[in-house]
Design an enzyme around this catalytic site. Structure first.
Site, PDB file in Angstrom:
ATOM      1  N   ALA A 174      32.431  36.763  52.293  1.00 32.45           N
ATOM      2  CA  ALA A 174      32.606  37.614  51.100  1.00 32.45           C
ATOM      3  C   ALA A 174      33.301  37.192  49.989  1.00 32.45           C
ATOM      4  O   ALA A 174      32.852  37.302  48.884  1.00 32.45           O
ATOM      5  CB  ALA A 174      33.130  38.790  51.781  1.00 32.45           C
ATOM      6  N   ASP A 175      34.247  36.388  50.445  1.00 33.89           N
ATOM      7  CA  ASP A 175      34.913  35.729  49.225  1.00 33.89           C
ATOM      8  C   ASP A 175      34.253  34.660  48.503  1.00 33.89           C
ATOM      9  O   ASP A 175      34.106  34.607  47.258  1.00 33.89           O
ATOM     10  CB  ASP A 175      36.119  34.916  49.992  1.00 33.89           C
ATOM     11  N   LEU A 176      33.353  33.896  49.563  1.00 32.21           N
ATOM     12  CA  LEU A 176      32.538  32.870  48.973  1.00 32.21           C
ATOM     13  C   LEU A 176      31.430  33.117  47.943  1.00 32.21           C
ATOM     14  O   LEU A 176      31.223  32.639  47.087  1.00 32.21           O
ATOM     15  CB  LEU A 176      32.175  31.827  50.028  1.00 32.21           C
TER      16      LEU A 176
END
Length: 402
Positions: A174-176
């Site tokens: 999700a961050d990436l």
């Protein structure tokens, strides 16, 4: 400081007000492509991920986590809560093209550093905000965390064994993805500015980006109105496309179409399956996926993983081992592609980082500087870029501004 940047973004200057993973992923990508990135960190504390350890890199005090997403950046320690710190941000923005931040919605406005405030003074500024839920909507004030977004974005409901519990992906996707979508937005905004002279605000919400990459599973739901079930390692639309046990381990078998399935059956003594309507076409194999799995499992157990890979690759049938990370980094193809880069670190140690996967023939990624130690470039930025005197810098240090 480092040698002159190269790459397609050479000459671009980025003010990086991000920390942890989504924002730093975005700005590292920009730095790899030639942008000069000034990473603003809290005095004494720095980016949160400096403390995400163990493991630390051997012979340094740097966390492996921090080293993963902060190369090609200049570390400037600066307290933006202080008026003097805000003044320095404004001085830097006079020569910056892009500002990237991942503060909570509205948090920078109280320092006079919000989009609405800065866009009036710097009309060409590209301002990218990366948050958990975006700048609008009922969830906008909430903090965003990777596992939370994977849960709320549906991916956990799709991941795991059919009768097991929902599972998150083993890396913080999700961050990436939010960071990468932020980079894409910035590149588009730069092109727009080149044509019009106008900057703009880029609003990246982690939940938005998570929904965007639901891809075929999202479309499967929209087409049917039914929640796709967890299938373990099986594919929702193709069969067989999954892991199978071998004589000595496991293998991924990826048969993507009917001619490939026919080739598999004829080569490995399963030609009789082609006369069975339950196996004849991919849609029927998907409908009968358990039968397909049960039928092929004893076949796949008859050879070792190595034997299967050699036989299947000779027939151009998709397959591969299930590698540990040790296997991955020892893989001759991964090594031949240069997927790991060594960089000299300010500590005196050599650090290895995972390479940028974007292969540009004329302007490849540029590995100029290793991830910085905290405040490594503070004096260089203040004195070299802003022309401050030694006394001015000393005064800022005495006040805890830098």
């Amino acid at each position: 400081m480092s040698h002159t940047p190269t790459g397609p973004l050479k000459g671009l200057r980025v003010l990086d007000l991000t920390r942890v993973l989504a924002g730093p992923t975005c700005t590292q990508m920009l730095g790899d492509l030639g942008a000069e990135v000034i990473k603003v960190e809290r005095p004494e504390a720095g980016d949160d991920t400096r403390g995400f350890a163990p493991p630390f890199w051997p012979e340094t005090k740097e966390s492996a986590y921090f080293l993963g997403v902060n190369r090609n950046k200049l570390s400037l320690t600066l307290d933006i809560a202080k008026p003097e710190g805000q003044a320095i941000v404004h001085r830097l923005l006079e020569t910056c093209d892009v500002l990237v931040e991942n503060f909570k919605v509205g948090a920078l406005a109280k320092y006079g550093l919000g989009w609405e405030q800065l866009s009036k003074k710097y009309p060409g500024l590209i301002y990218c905000s990366i948050t958990g839920f975006g700048q609008t909507g009922p969830y906008a004030p909430r903090p965003g965390y990777d596992a939370l977004i994977q849960a709320m974005g549906g991916v956990m409901s799709l991941t795991g064994e059919p009768n097991g519990t929902p599972q998150k992906v083993g890396i913080p996707v999700a961050d990436l993805f939010a960071g990468l979508y932020g980079c894409i937005g910035i590149l588009a905004a730069l092109n727009h500015r080149r044509e019009t002279g106008q900057g703009q605000h880029i609003d990246i919400g982690m939940l938005d980006t998570h929904v965007a990459w639901l891809a075929n599973q999202g479309m499967n739901y929209l087409a049917t109105g039914e929640n796709p079930p967890r299938l373990g390692n099986q594919h929702p639309n193709i069969a067989p496309y999954q892991e199978f046990p071998t004589k000595d381990g496991y293998i991924i078998l990826a048969i993507g179409n009917d001619p490939t399935f026919e080739r598999f059956c004829k080569a490995f003594g399963q030609e009789h399956l082609l006369a069975d309507e339950r196996f004849a076409t991919n849609p029927r194999r998907v409908e009968n996926r358990q039968l397909v799995t049960d039928t092929l499992t004893p076949v796949m157990r008859s050879r070792t993983t190595k034997e299967w890979i050699e036989a299947l690759e000779a027939l151009k049938i998709g397959c591969g081992p299930i590698n540990t990370l040790k296997d991955v980094f020892a893989d001759p193809h991964v090594q031949a592609r240069g997927c790991v880069v060594e960089m000299p670190h300010a500590s005196g140690a050599t650090v290895r980082v995972i390479a940028n996967p974007v292969r540009l023939s004329a302007t490849p990624p540029d590995y100029r500087t290793a991830p910085p130690v905290l405040g490594e470039h503070t004096e260089a930025v203040l004195r070299g870029m802003l022309g401050m005197s030694e006394a001015e810098v000393a005064a800022l240090k005495a006040k805890g501004v830098v």
